[in-house]
Write a protein that holds these residues in place. Structure first.
Motif, mmCIF file in Angstrom:
data_model
loop_
_atom_site.group_PDB
_atom_site.id
_atom_site.type_symbol
_atom_site.label_atom_id
_atom_site.label_comp_id
_atom_site.label_asym_id
_atom_site.label_seq_id
_atom_site.Cartn_x
_atom_site.Cartn_y
_atom_site.Cartn_z
ATOM 1 N N ALA A 14 0.836 -1.207 0.000
ATOM 2 C CA ALA A 14 0.000 0.000 0.000
ATOM 3 C C ALA A 14 0.873 1.261 0.000
ATOM 4 O O ALA A 14 0.575 2.238 -0.690
ATOM 5 C CB ALA A 14 -0.935 -0.008 1.205
ATOM 6 N N ILE A 15 1.965 1.235 0.756
ATOM 7 C CA ILE A 15 2.865 2.402 0.802
ATOM 8 C C ILE A 15 3.489 2.622 -0.588
ATOM 9 O O ILE A 15 3.496 3.749 -1.115
ATOM 10 C CB ILE A 15 3.964 2.202 1.883
ATOM 11 N N ALA A 16 3.981 1.548 -1.194
ATOM 12 C CA ALA A 16 4.609 1.672 -2.524
ATOM 13 C C ALA A 16 3.574 2.123 -3.562
ATOM 14 O O ALA A 16 3.857 2.954 -4.432
ATOM 15 C CB ALA A 16 5.231 0.330 -2.931
ATOM 16 N N GLN A 294 -3.834 -0.249 4.522
ATOM 17 C CA GLN A 294 -4.425 -0.465 3.200
ATOM 18 C C GLN A 294 -5.681 0.393 3.013
ATOM 19 O O GLN A 294 -5.727 1.192 2.082
ATOM 20 C CB GLN A 294 -4.683 -1.962 2.969
ATOM 21 N N PRO A 295 -6.707 0.297 3.891
ATOM 22 C CA PRO A 295 -7.868 1.180 3.685
ATOM 23 C C PRO A 295 -7.558 2.648 3.941
ATOM 24 O O PRO A 295 -8.115 3.527 3.280
ATOM 25 C CB PRO A 295 -8.916 0.647 4.678
ATOM 26 N N VAL A 296 -6.658 2.934 4.887
ATOM 27 C CA VAL A 296 -6.383 4.341 5.205
ATOM 28 C C VAL A 296 -5.703 5.029 4.011
ATOM 29 O O VAL A 296 -6.095 6.124 3.604
ATOM 30 C CB VAL A 296 -5.532 4.453 6.499
ATOM 31 N N LEU A 297 -4.709 4.372 3.413
ATOM 32 C CA LEU A 297 -4.026 5.023 2.272
ATOM 33 C C LEU A 297 -4.913 5.089 1.034
ATOM 34 O O LEU A 297 -4.718 5.947 0.172
ATOM 35 C CB LEU A 297 -2.694 4.334 1.947
ATOM 36 N N MET A 298 -5.909 4.184 0.930
ATOM 37 C CA MET A 298 -6.867 4.295 -0.184
ATOM 38 C C MET A 298 -7.600 5.637 -0.089
ATOM 39 O O MET A 298 -8.088 6.153 -1.079
ATOM 40 C CB MET A 298 -7.913 3.170 -0.119
ATOM 41 N N ARG A 299 -7.728 6.161 1.138
ATOM 42 C CA ARG A 299 -8.484 7.412 1.326
ATOM 43 C C ARG A 299 -7.605 8.656 1.345
ATOM 44 O O ARG A 299 -8.112 9.768 1.436
ATOM 45 C CB ARG A 299 -9.289 7.325 2.626
ATOM 46 N N VAL A 360 -11.273 -1.203 -6.618
ATOM 47 C CA VAL A 360 -10.698 -2.307 -5.844
ATOM 48 C C VAL A 360 -9.197 -2.370 -6.110
ATOM 49 O O VAL A 360 -8.767 -2.273 -7.260
ATOM 50 C CB VAL A 360 -11.326 -3.667 -6.236
ATOM 51 N N VAL A 361 -8.410 -2.517 -5.047
ATOM 52 C CA VAL A 361 -6.975 -2.745 -5.208
ATOM 53 C C VAL A 361 -6.618 -4.014 -4.439
ATOM 54 O O VAL A 361 -7.050 -4.209 -3.297
ATOM 55 C CB VAL A 361 -6.122 -1.559 -4.674
#
Ligand code: AMP
Ligand code: GLY
Length: 424
Positions: A14-16, A294-299, A360-361
């Motif tokens: 998620a970071i990358a 994962q969900p936090v960086l999606m936002r 979706v990721v």
């Protein structure tokens, strides 16, 4: 710019992924990475704890900044080693990371700075610890002092369970030196939430709130895991509660460390129990949560490269950080048997079917390549993460995507985010 991400799990994917969206980033390296990360980054085979080799690599490749995912390199001093060489790196020094690497340090620190947490006592002697337990009412929580990969915490409901946990830690030494001391603390009843912030040691910017699912089976049954799924935002963290968390927990922690001569830079994660509307700290982590990231960086609508530079340059107050109003849900697909024994090397089928699925990721955690196929290579294998207008739509989308994916012994929870749904 060139960047290096340390780690190889879902959080690091998620970071990358977020870094790859920055128009300032030309090249991402990841050490060690995984099959999914290799689609957006060059994975390198250096031991993440071999700091000399990493420093040589960073200098040779002219890498501008390094982002550290997991706690172990931080606890062992990766930031200290990089900063000594004048290299930019996102994360706290090993001294600051003691908030996570020593529960005794964290509890004593919270007591000194009046940060709300469960009452506790520390023991190194088995007989004294047992005597203490006999005077307490149950349930209680027994924690090994040091890093134990999420396995060093026992919530005990009767005396037999309590004695076996103490024996395991202090006599059998199953966690080695991490179990030289134990913390015995009161069991708090309430709702858990994860609260992370970016900080440069002075300025602090909260991230979107989230909630993890630690137990392996539905309805929070079975043993604790690294996390079987997460969602953001966590409805329990209202605007007012977020302000209380900042004032009573986050500022006193960062400022308290500074008053003790420790500048904390990077990400601070507070694992909280919300009891009758008041937050208490269960644990601190010196890094982002997995799978909460994962969900936090999606936002995240800001640029993670800018934020990383702002943290290392100590000018976070100028950074632009916005969070989408949408909701995000991540469901972890795990190997059957996890968190205990499980098999690896099973082919993962259906990934192509969900590639390009809108909103979706698929974040990879324990995956690798074998004979040009993507195979399972860990306990937590994938984090199917969706974003939507509501928790319900994000959750439905994540489970819809999961319907297309399969590997032998695949296990996942069917009730991720149901608590948020039941709140209405
Ligand atoms: P920790 O690694 O300290 O966060 O502990 C792991 C899990 O144990 C937490 O997520 C909680 O579910 C539980 N836990 C830890 N400390 C307490 C406590 N004082 N009261 C109730 N549950 C706790
Ligand atoms: N998901 C909990 C943690 O990252 O520690």
């Amino acid at each position: 710019m060139k960047t290096l991400v340390i780690g190889g799990g879902g959080r690091e994917h998620a970071i990358a992924w977020k870094l790859s969206q920055s128009n300032k980033v030309d090249k991402i390296y990841c050490c060690p990475g995984n099959a999914g990360i290799s689609e957006i980054a060059e994975c390198i085979e250096i031991d993440p704890l071999n700091f000399d080799a990493l420093i040589d690599f960073v200098k040779y490749e002219w890498i501008d900044i390094t982002f550290v995912g997991p706690e172990l390199p931080l606890a062992k001093g990766i930031v200290d080693a990089f900063e000594k060489e004048g290299l930019k790196i996102v994360g706290p020094t090993s001294e600051a990371a003691r908030l996570e690497s020593s529960k005794v340090f964290a509890k004593d620190f919270m007591k000194r700075h009046k940060i709300p947490t469960a009452d506790y006592q520390v023991f190194t002697s088995l007989s004294l610890a047992e005597e203490h337990i006999r005077m307490k009412s149950l349930p209680l929580v027994i924690k090994a002092d040091g890093l134990a990969a999420g396995k060093g915490v026992f919530v005990v409901k009767d005396y037999d369970e309590a004695y076996s946990a103490l024996k395991l830690i202090l006599k059998d030494k199953v966690f080695g030196d991490a179990g030289k001391s134990v913390v015995i603390e009161d069991c708090l009843i309430g709702e858990e939430a994860s609260f992370m912030v970016f900080t440069d040691g002075t300025s602090i910017i909260p991230m979107a709130s989230s909630q993890d699912h630690k137990r392996v089976f539905d309805n929070d049954e079975g043993p604790n895991t690294g996390g079987m799924g997460a969602y953001s935002p966590a409805p329990v963290v209202t605007k007012d509660l977020q302000e209380i968390i900042m004032q009573d927990i986050v500022y006193p922690t960062i400022n308290g460390l500074r008053s003790e001569g420790i500048r904390y830079k990077g990400i601070l994660y507070a694992g909280l129990m919300i009891c009758d509307g008041s937050p208490f700290v269960l644990e601190f982590n010196c890094r982002m949560g997995d799978p909460e990231t994962q969900p936090v960086l999606m936002r995240l609508e800001g640029d993670l490269m800018d934020i990383s530079m702002a943290i290392t340059n100590e000018r976070l107050k100028d950074a632009e950080i916005r969070w989408s109003d949408k909701s995000s849900v991540c469901v972890v697909l795990a190997s059957g048997g996890y968190p205990d024994k499980y098999k690896k090397g099973f082919e993962i089928k259906g990934l192509d079917k969900v590639k390009g699925f809108k909103d979706v990721v698929i974040f990879h955690a324990g995956t690798d390549f074998k004979d040009d196929k993507i195979v399972t290579n860990g306990g937590r294998v994938l984090g199917i993460t969706a974003i939507g207008d509501s928790i319900k739509s994000a959750r439905d989308r994540a489970y819809e995507a999961i319907g297309h994916i399969h590997f032998e012994d695949m296990h996942f929870r069917k009730d991720i985010a149901s608590r948020a749904l039941n709140r209405g």
